[in-house]
Scaffold this motif. Structure first.
Motif, PDB file in Angstrom:
ATOM      1  N   THR A 175       0.819  -1.060  -0.040  1.00  0.00           N
ATOM      2  CA  THR A 175       0.055  -0.104  -0.105  1.00  0.00           C
ATOM      3  C   THR A 175       0.992   1.203  -0.154  1.00  0.00           C
ATOM      4  OG1 THR A 175      -0.369  -0.259   2.206  1.00  0.00           O
ATOM      5  CG2 THR A 175      -1.892  -1.127   1.026  1.00  0.00           C
ATOM      6  N   TYR A 176       2.084   1.196   0.891  1.00  0.00           N
ATOM      7  CA  TYR A 176       2.770   2.395   0.725  1.00  0.00           C
ATOM      8  C   TYR A 176       3.608   2.624  -0.758  1.00  0.00           C
ATOM      9  CZ  TYR A 176       7.386   4.544   0.846  1.00  0.00           C
ATOM     10  OH  TYR A 176       8.570   5.329   0.487  1.00  0.00           O
ATOM     11  N   ALA A 177       4.005   1.310  -1.344  1.00  0.00           N
ATOM     12  CA  ALA A 177       4.565   1.460  -2.744  1.00  0.00           C
ATOM     13  C   ALA A 177       3.482   2.000  -3.657  1.00  0.00           C
ATOM     14  CB  ALA A 177       5.055   0.078  -2.899  1.00  0.00           C
ATOM     15  N   ALA A 190       1.783   7.625   7.403  1.00  0.00           N
ATOM     16  CA  ALA A 190       1.405   7.664   9.053  1.00  0.00           C
ATOM     17  C   ALA A 190       1.088   6.449   9.497  1.00  0.00           C
ATOM     18  CB  ALA A 190       0.468   8.887   8.983  1.00  0.00           C
ATOM     19  N   GLY A 191       0.139   5.825   8.706  1.00  0.00           N
ATOM     20  CA  GLY A 191      -0.359   4.057   9.218  1.00  0.00           C
ATOM     21  C   GLY A 191       0.793   3.399   9.386  1.00  0.00           C
ATOM     22  N   ALA A 194       2.665   4.562  12.649  1.00  0.00           N
ATOM     23  CA  ALA A 194       1.834   4.465  13.902  1.00  0.00           C
ATOM     24  C   ALA A 194       1.755   2.896  14.504  1.00  0.00           C
ATOM     25  CB  ALA A 194       0.410   4.849  13.670  1.00  0.00           C
ATOM     26  N   THR A 195       2.018   1.934  13.488  1.00  0.00           N
ATOM     27  CA  THR A 195       2.117   0.462  13.569  1.00  0.00           C
ATOM     28  C   THR A 195       3.153   0.060  13.981  1.00  0.00           C
ATOM     29  OG1 THR A 195       0.506   0.240  11.754  1.00  0.00           O
ATOM     30  CG2 THR A 195       1.796  -1.561  12.572  1.00  0.00           C
ATOM     31  N   ALA A 196       4.365   0.736  13.646  1.00  0.00           N
ATOM     32  CA  ALA A 196       5.710   0.728  14.141  1.00  0.00           C
ATOM     33  C   ALA A 196       5.998   1.119  15.448  1.00  0.00           C
ATOM     34  CB  ALA A 196       6.836   1.149  13.235  1.00  0.00           C
ATOM     35  N   ASN A 197       5.384   2.272  15.819  1.00  0.00           N
ATOM     36  CA  ASN A 197       5.583   2.713  17.289  1.00  0.00           C
ATOM     37  C   ASN A 197       4.664   1.865  18.073  1.00  0.00           C
ATOM     38  OD1 ASN A 197       7.035   4.961  16.956  1.00  0.00           O
ATOM     39  ND2 ASN A 197       5.320   6.255  16.051  1.00  0.00           N
ATOM     40  N   ALA A 198       3.555   1.211  17.623  1.00  0.00           N
ATOM     41  CA  ALA A 198       2.817   0.419  18.497  1.00  0.00           C
ATOM     42  C   ALA A 198       3.515  -0.979  18.831  1.00  0.00           C
ATOM     43  CB  ALA A 198       1.515   0.177  18.027  1.00  0.00           C
ATOM     44  N   ALA A 199       4.338  -1.311  17.587  1.00  0.00           N
ATOM     45  CA  ALA A 199       5.085  -2.677  17.624  1.00  0.00           C
ATOM     46  C   ALA A 199       6.143  -2.337  18.811  1.00  0.00           C
ATOM     47  CB  ALA A 199       5.644  -3.070  16.338  1.00  0.00           C
ATOM     48  N   LEU A 200       7.010  -1.280  18.567  1.00  0.00           N
ATOM     49  CA  LEU A 200       8.089  -1.203  19.454  1.00  0.00           C
ATOM     50  C   LEU A 200       7.540  -0.969  21.076  1.00  0.00           C
ATOM     51  CD1 LEU A 200       9.875   1.484  17.246  1.00  0.00           C
ATOM     52  CD2 LEU A 200      10.592  -0.960  17.792  1.00  0.00           C
ATOM     53  N   ALA A 201       6.418  -0.464  21.167  1.00  0.00           N
ATOM     54  CA  ALA A 201       5.923  -0.206  22.322  1.00  0.00           C
ATOM     55  C   ALA A 201       5.595  -1.554  23.271  1.00  0.00           C
ATOM     56  CB  ALA A 201       4.675   0.573  22.751  1.00  0.00           C
ATOM     57  N   THR A 219      12.676   6.965   1.644  1.00  0.00           N
ATOM     58  CA  THR A 219      11.677   7.583   2.557  1.00  0.00           C
ATOM     59  C   THR A 219      10.918   6.636   3.362  1.00  0.00           C
ATOM     60  OG1 THR A 219      11.073   9.066   0.217  1.00  0.00           O
ATOM     61  CG2 THR A 219       9.485   8.829   2.131  1.00  0.00           C
ATOM     62  N   PHE A 220      10.569   5.529   3.108  1.00  0.00           N
ATOM     63  CA  PHE A 220      10.060   4.476   3.994  1.00  0.00           C
ATOM     64  C   PHE A 220      10.751   4.417   5.363  1.00  0.00           C
ATOM     65  CE2 PHE A 220       9.045   0.384   6.052  1.00  0.00           C
ATOM     66  CZ  PHE A 220       7.711   0.640   6.036  1.00  0.00           C
ATOM     67  N   LEU A 221      12.344   4.495   5.165  1.00  0.00           N
ATOM     68  CA  LEU A 221      12.943   3.994   6.407  1.00  0.00           C
ATOM     69  C   LEU A 221      13.269   5.399   7.188  1.00  0.00           C
ATOM     70  CD1 LEU A 221      15.792   1.776   4.927  1.00  0.00           C
ATOM     71  CD2 LEU A 221      13.736   1.119   6.667  1.00  0.00           C
ATOM     72  N   ARG A 222      12.998   6.424   6.538  1.00  0.00           N
ATOM     73  CA  ARG A 222      13.057   7.751   7.293  1.00  0.00           C
ATOM     74  C   ARG A 222      11.974   8.149   8.311  1.00  0.00           C
ATOM     75  NH1 ARG A 222      15.411  11.688   2.384  1.00  0.00           N
ATOM     76  NH2 ARG A 222      17.672  11.357   2.840  1.00  0.00           N
ATOM     77  N   GLU A 223      10.912   7.380   7.632  1.00  0.00           N
ATOM     78  CA  GLU A 223       9.525   7.823   8.431  1.00  0.00           C
ATOM     79  C   GLU A 223       9.076   6.774   9.359  1.00  0.00           C
ATOM     80  OE1 GLU A 223       7.971  10.495   8.090  1.00  0.00           O
ATOM     81  OE2 GLU A 223       9.585  11.401   6.789  1.00  0.00           O
ATOM     82  N   VAL A 224       9.520   5.536   9.092  1.00  0.00           N
ATOM     83  CA  VAL A 224       9.061   4.576   9.885  1.00  0.00           C
ATOM     84  C   VAL A 224      10.051   4.217  10.823  1.00  0.00           C
ATOM     85  CG1 VAL A 224       8.002   2.163   9.855  1.00  0.00           C
ATOM     86  CG2 VAL A 224       7.516   3.723   8.112  1.00  0.00           C
ATOM     87  N   PRO A 225       9.942   4.184  12.358  1.00  0.00           N
ATOM     88  CA  PRO A 225      10.879   4.066  13.201  1.00  0.00           C
ATOM     89  C   PRO A 225      11.324   2.535  13.386  1.00  0.00           C
ATOM     90  CG  PRO A 225       9.019   4.630  14.257  1.00  0.00           C
ATOM     91  CD  PRO A 225       8.503   4.540  12.764  1.00  0.00           C
ATOM     92  N   GLY A 226      12.611   2.103  13.853  1.00  0.00           N
ATOM     93  CA  GLY A 226      12.825   0.963  14.215  1.00  0.00           C
ATOM     94  C   GLY A 226      13.146  -0.261  13.114  1.00  0.00           C
ATOM     95  N   VAL A 227      13.244  -0.085  12.057  1.00  0.00           N
ATOM     96  CA  VAL A 227      12.691  -1.133  10.879  1.00  0.00           C
ATOM     97  C   VAL A 227      14.080  -1.787  10.928  1.00  0.00           C
ATOM     98  CG1 VAL A 227      12.513  -1.794   8.448  1.00  0.00           C
ATOM     99  CG2 VAL A 227      11.166  -0.025   9.302  1.00  0.00           C
TER     100      VAL A 227
END
Length: 262
Positions: A175-177, A190-191, A194-201, A219-227
């Motif tokens: 969906t991102y691609a 943003a979705g 949010a999911t990455a942050n929820a996973a890390l939590a 761009t994906f790696l810049r915006e999505v934390p913890g990959v």
């Protein structure tokens, strides 16, 4: 240190994401003839020599690309690359668990594919799938194999993944691609964030894959934390037809590095 074998606690945004190359499409081309070329083993070896930190395969029951013998031969190859990891993907209710029991790869990724499915196109449905996944996850963990669940970007599902005992999620990124470069890009990203942050939590590691490319990866790696790991096959092998394996892997590593540059 190889990011693929770093402790699960190392999930900071500035930790380098590892690249695992999916070699399914090499096998798909080879299978159109009976000449043994292109070689899946040689492709994997060249990618590792160029700096890939892992190899991924997704053997399906119909063996339309990766075959059982490939899975076993690649396992033998990876034993000579202790700094790299082997990730075997598939549906654990089909043929996947036989490979896990025999080979004990570093990581297994559970994907809810049907046997005749063209390609992976959705993640697990939790809580509906929890009862059948729980004993299979437990078995993998008992064998010393890290478990990642292929998941859509749904923040509320992350506590359920953790409850099952899985170690990581693999974010399904199609969906991102599809949204990349369109007015919907920020909303879709943003979705995932949010999911990455929820996973890390809840203590989960984060992988990602499906339709990631040289164009959209940074761009994906810049915006999505913890990959911690991206598994890339179709776009990478397509690029390799033009650039060669070595330069292609280096290009993807540059795309990853740019994500962590100011």
């Amino acid at each position: 240190m190889n990011p693929l074998v770093a402790p699960e606690a190392s999930r900071h945004r500035d930790a380098r994401c590892a690249l695992s190359v999916n070699v399914n499409k090499v096998a798909l081309l080879r299978n159109t003839r009976h000449l043994g070329i292109p070689s899946v083993m040689r492709a994997a070896e060249l990618c590792l020599l160029a700096g890939a930190q892992g190899i991924t395969v997704h053997p399906r029951p119909d063996a339309r690309h990766i075959r059982s013998e490939d899975v076993h031969e690649l396992a033998a190859l990876l034993k000579t690359w202790p700094q790299a990891e082997y990730n075997i993907e598939g549906n654990p209710t089909q043929n996947l668990m036989d490979f896990v029991r025999a080979l004990r790869p570093q990581q297994v990724t559970f994907v809810p594919d049907s046997e005749d499915q063209f390609t992976s196109d959705h993640g697990w449905n939790l809580p509906a799938d929890m009862a059948r996944l729980r004993p299979l996850i437990a078995e993998c963990k008992a064998l010393g194999v890290r478990v990642s669940l292929f998941m859509d970007p749904l923040p509320l599902a992350m506590p359920l993944v953790a409850e099952l005992g899985a170690d990581r999620i693999e974010l399904y990124t199609e969906t991102y691609a599809s949204a990349y470069g369109t007015p919907r890009q920020a909303e879709v990203l943003a979705g995932f964030t949010a999911t990455a942050n929820a996973a890390l939590a809840v203590g989960l590691g984060i992988n990602a894959g499906h339709d990631l490319s040289r164009d959209n990866l940074t761009t994906f790696l810049r915006e999505v934390p913890g990959v911690q790991e991206v598994s890339i096959g179709h776009a990478l092998i397509a690029d390799a037809l033009e650039l060669g394996y070595t330069e292609t892997v280096r290009e993807y590593q540059r795309a990853i590095q740019r994500a962590y540059s100011l």
